[in-house]
Design an enzyme around this catalytic site. Structure first.
Site, PDB file in Angstrom:
ATOM      1  N   ARG A   7      -3.195  58.985  48.746  1.00 17.82           N
ATOM      2  CA  ARG A   7      -2.717  60.078  49.597  1.00 17.82           C
ATOM      3  C   ARG A   7      -2.221  61.263  48.779  1.00 17.82           C
ATOM      4  O   ARG A   7      -2.191  62.379  49.271  1.00 17.82           O
ATOM      5  CB  ARG A   7      -1.551  59.591  50.471  1.00 17.82           C
ATOM      6  CG  ARG A   7      -1.912  58.560  51.522  1.00 17.82           C
ATOM      7  CD  ARG A   7      -0.634  58.077  52.202  1.00 17.82           C
ATOM      8  NE  ARG A   7      -0.894  57.034  53.187  1.00 17.82           N
ATOM      9  CZ  ARG A   7      -0.727  57.181  54.499  1.00 17.82           C
ATOM     10  NH1 ARG A   7      -0.323  58.343  54.975  1.00 17.82           N
ATOM     11  NH2 ARG A   7      -0.956  56.192  55.328  1.00 17.82           N
ATOM     12  N   ASP A  26      -6.345  59.067  53.408  1.00 18.34           N
ATOM     13  CA  ASP A  26      -5.452  58.110  54.064  1.00 18.34           C
ATOM     14  C   ASP A  26      -6.173  56.772  54.058  1.00 18.34           C
ATOM     15  O   ASP A  26      -7.163  56.580  54.775  1.00 18.34           O
ATOM     16  CB  ASP A  26      -5.163  58.568  55.495  1.00 18.34           C
ATOM     17  CG  ASP A  26      -4.284  57.578  56.255  1.00 18.34           C
ATOM     18  OD1 ASP A  26      -3.951  56.504  55.696  1.00 18.34           O
ATOM     19  OD2 ASP A  26      -3.938  57.877  57.410  1.00 18.34           O
ATOM     20  N   HIS A  36      -3.041  37.460  38.581  1.00 16.92           N
ATOM     21  CA  HIS A  36      -3.401  37.641  37.179  1.00 16.92           C
ATOM     22  C   HIS A  36      -2.848  36.548  36.267  1.00 16.92           C
ATOM     23  O   HIS A  36      -3.275  36.421  35.135  1.00 16.92           O
ATOM     24  CB  HIS A  36      -2.954  39.022  36.691  1.00 16.92           C
ATOM     25  CG  HIS A  36      -1.534  39.352  37.034  1.00 16.92           C
ATOM     26  ND1 HIS A  36      -1.188  40.067  38.148  1.00 16.92           N
ATOM     27  CD2 HIS A  36      -0.391  39.033  36.419  1.00 16.92           C
ATOM     28  CE1 HIS A  36       0.122  40.190  38.205  1.00 16.92           C
ATOM     29  NE2 HIS A  36       0.631  39.579  37.171  1.00 16.92           N
ATOM     30  N   ASP A  55       7.588  37.757  45.215  1.00 20.31           N
ATOM     31  CA  ASP A  55       7.040  38.426  44.045  1.00 20.31           C
ATOM     32  C   ASP A  55       6.525  37.435  43.018  1.00 20.31           C
ATOM     33  O   ASP A  55       5.522  37.695  42.348  1.00 20.31           O
ATOM     34  CB  ASP A  55       8.120  39.313  43.420  1.00 20.31           C
ATOM     35  CG  ASP A  55       7.581  40.200  42.315  1.00 20.31           C
ATOM     36  OD1 ASP A  55       6.459  40.720  42.464  1.00 20.31           O
ATOM     37  OD2 ASP A  55       8.272  40.370  41.296  1.00 20.31           O
ATOM     38  N   HIS A 113       2.560  33.302  41.774  1.00 17.98           N
ATOM     39  CA  HIS A 113       2.428  32.956  40.355  1.00 17.98           C
ATOM     40  C   HIS A 113       2.898  31.536  40.048  1.00 17.98           C
ATOM     41  O   HIS A 113       2.183  30.741  39.424  1.00 17.98           O
ATOM     42  CB  HIS A 113       3.234  33.929  39.499  1.00 17.98           C
ATOM     43  CG  HIS A 113       2.749  35.339  39.546  1.00 17.98           C
ATOM     44  ND1 HIS A 113       1.427  35.670  39.742  1.00 17.98           N
ATOM     45  CD2 HIS A 113       3.403  36.517  39.402  1.00 17.98           C
ATOM     46  CE1 HIS A 113       1.298  36.990  39.720  1.00 17.98           C
ATOM     47  NE2 HIS A 113       2.475  37.518  39.524  1.00 17.98           N
TER      48      HIS A 113
END
Length: 491
Positions: free
Chosen positions: A54, A98, A179, A236, A241
């Site tokens: 944006r 957008d 990752h 998180d 993870h």
């Protein structure tokens, strides 16, 4: 097809479209990874990288190129200046759009003459509308979509994302990114478990007392309130993870390291994890956030006072859960997953605590410390604590540590390796649809109990070992206090 080549029968896309191109993840990790691959000649010839976001400048193209160059100079210092400039000035392009609006996305993509890799480096809240927009764009056959973690915000949203993606893409073209799976400890724990006759016979409830999987860091919020205050330490790190590391540590051996075999075993393990009842969540989980304190010479404000934080949201910066695996191998063995910010020192490891010997012949010795096998996550190091005779009295015991630092990944750090797999269509180190949903089935009862206030939000001073209700590991196992925090991935 201008943007398609063949290598050994595998199609490789030659146009990458990054949604969320002006964000921290793109600037800090994605663009530097692509620059390193570009310099090494590992990207397709004529590669185009289109950034979509944006954000606008008076001259969008020039503004974005300046941003890319600034980020490469800051985060890709190992790449030559000439390559950084070529990436910024010739390889990348920018389209303001957008990302939640189909017409805007279609306009940003422009004519599609060949398959693309669409990388969603976006907040989870906008995944669904962006995927809807990509569906409306009618992507060419062979296109792939990569979605960053966390994949959804709960089980229902993960199921909805899977449904939306499967409406226009086969599972083989969907890449749910974690990752940690492309990071060196992944093959380390696999090699230790499945290639050593020493450990495989001991890897069960008969010999292992408990397992800890830990990511504790000295970093505080570091300007990430926009994301972290909506996610918290559990979403998180633990929900994705650390659960992935739990799968690798506890799953049954795959018949081969093939994408289906490996991911089947991980899903089997997730399905065996006991979902906590509200009372179990109250007894087996801890959540807390840091108050004001000092880490080394840094004065850290209380999390609730950090810029961009809504203190009434009750976001945790420390989370610990104790899980049980209900199968024959692991019945009765607790698995402790812990993640925390603004702590006294960095500690990232898988620690396998073995049971003591059934009878101790050393009558004059105190209870010996347990044998512990540690797989360090950063730096990648393997150690084993053993009890031996003391130096002065043959009937005393002392503990020694046998250890080896493993050679670091020479070239392919996590995001470089992931991009290579994305371009080649290799899904082995990505999360499958059912795997993503099973991870939420494990996590959702814990988050529900927290939301209902069944588990109090504790506090701990920044620079401490965490809340008192979460016992810290003995000091010798904690390492890295005062050293530079590792930065090979986004958190």
């Amino acid at each position: 097809m201008d943007y398609l080549r063949r290598e050994g029968g595998v199609s490789v896309v030659e146009r990458i479209v990054i949604f969320g191109a002006t964000g921290d993840l793109t600037g800090r990790y994605l663009m530097p990874a692509l620059a390193k691959l570009y310099e090494a000649g590992k990207l397709p010839g004529g590669i185009r990288i289109t950034g979509v976001d944006r954000r606008g400048w008076e001259d969008d193209e020039a503004g974005f190129r300046r941003l890319v160059l600034d980020n490469l100079e800051r985060h890709a210092g190992g790449v030559s200046a000439s390559v950084r400039e070529k990436m910024a000035l010739e390889v990348v392009e920018y389209r303001r759009a957008d990302v939640t609006d189909a017409e805007s996305v279609i306009s940003a993509l422009g004519p599609l003459t060949g398959p693309i890799l669409a990388y969603l480096a976006l907040p989870p809240a906008v995944f669904a509308p962006t995927i809807e927009a990509l569906k409306a764009a009618d992507l060419p056959e062979g296109s792939r979509v990569a979605v960053e973690k966390p994949f959804g915000v709960d089980l229902e949203s993960a199921q909805n994302l899977n449904r939306l993606l499967h409406e226009f893409l086969p599972e083989s073209a969907i890449f749910r990114v974690d990752h940690f799976l492309a990071w060196q400890p992944f093959p380390t724990i696999m090699g230790l478990r499945f290639a050593n006759g020493i450990f495989e016979p001991l890897w069960d409830r008969n010999f292992i007392d408990r397992v800890e999987i830990v990511w504790e860091e000295t970093l505080a919020l570091e300007g990430r309130a926009g994301y972290f205050d909506h996610a918290g330490a559990f979403k998180d790190l633990i929900q994705n993870h650390l659960l992935q590391l739990l799968c690798l540590t506890a799953m049954e051996a795959p018949t081969a390291l093939h994408r289906r075999n490996l991911r089947d075993r991980k899903v089997d393990l997730l399905r065996a994890i006991r979902r906590l009842s509200p009372e179990e969540a109250r007894l087996q989980t801890v959540r807390a956030r840091y108050s004001a304190g000092k880490i080394g010479e840094r004065s850290i404000p209380a999390y609730a006072d950090e810029e961009g934080v809504d203190p009434d949201r009750g976001t945790e910066t420390f989370a610990e859960v104790t899980l049980s695996i209900e199968n024959l191998r692991w019945a009765g063995v607790p698995f402790v997953l812990r993640a925390g910010k603004a702590l006294s020192g960095f500690r990232g490891e898988i620690a396998v605590h073995f049971k003591p010997v059934p009878h101790l012949a050393f009558q004059r010795a105190d209870d010996p410390r347990p044998n512990v096998l540690r797989v360090g996550l950063e730096p990648n190091r393997v150690t084993l604590n053993l009890n031996v005779n003391g130096p002065y009295d043959p009937f005393d015991l002392e503990q020694i540590e046998l250890g080896a630092a493993l050679d670091p990944q020479e070239f392919f750090a996590a995001y470089e390796a992931l991009f290579l797999d994305l371009l080649e269509g290799n899904t082995t180190l990505f999360v499958r649809a059912d795997e993503a949903e099973e991870a939420w089935r494990v996590s959702e009862p814990i988050l529900d109990a927290w939301e209902k206030g069944l588990v109090p939000l504790l506090e701990y001073p920044a620079g401490s070992n965490g809340p008192a209700e979460a016992p810290a590991e003995p000091e010798p196992s904690r390492s890295g206090a005062g050293r530079e925090e590792p930065t090979p991935w986004a958190r």
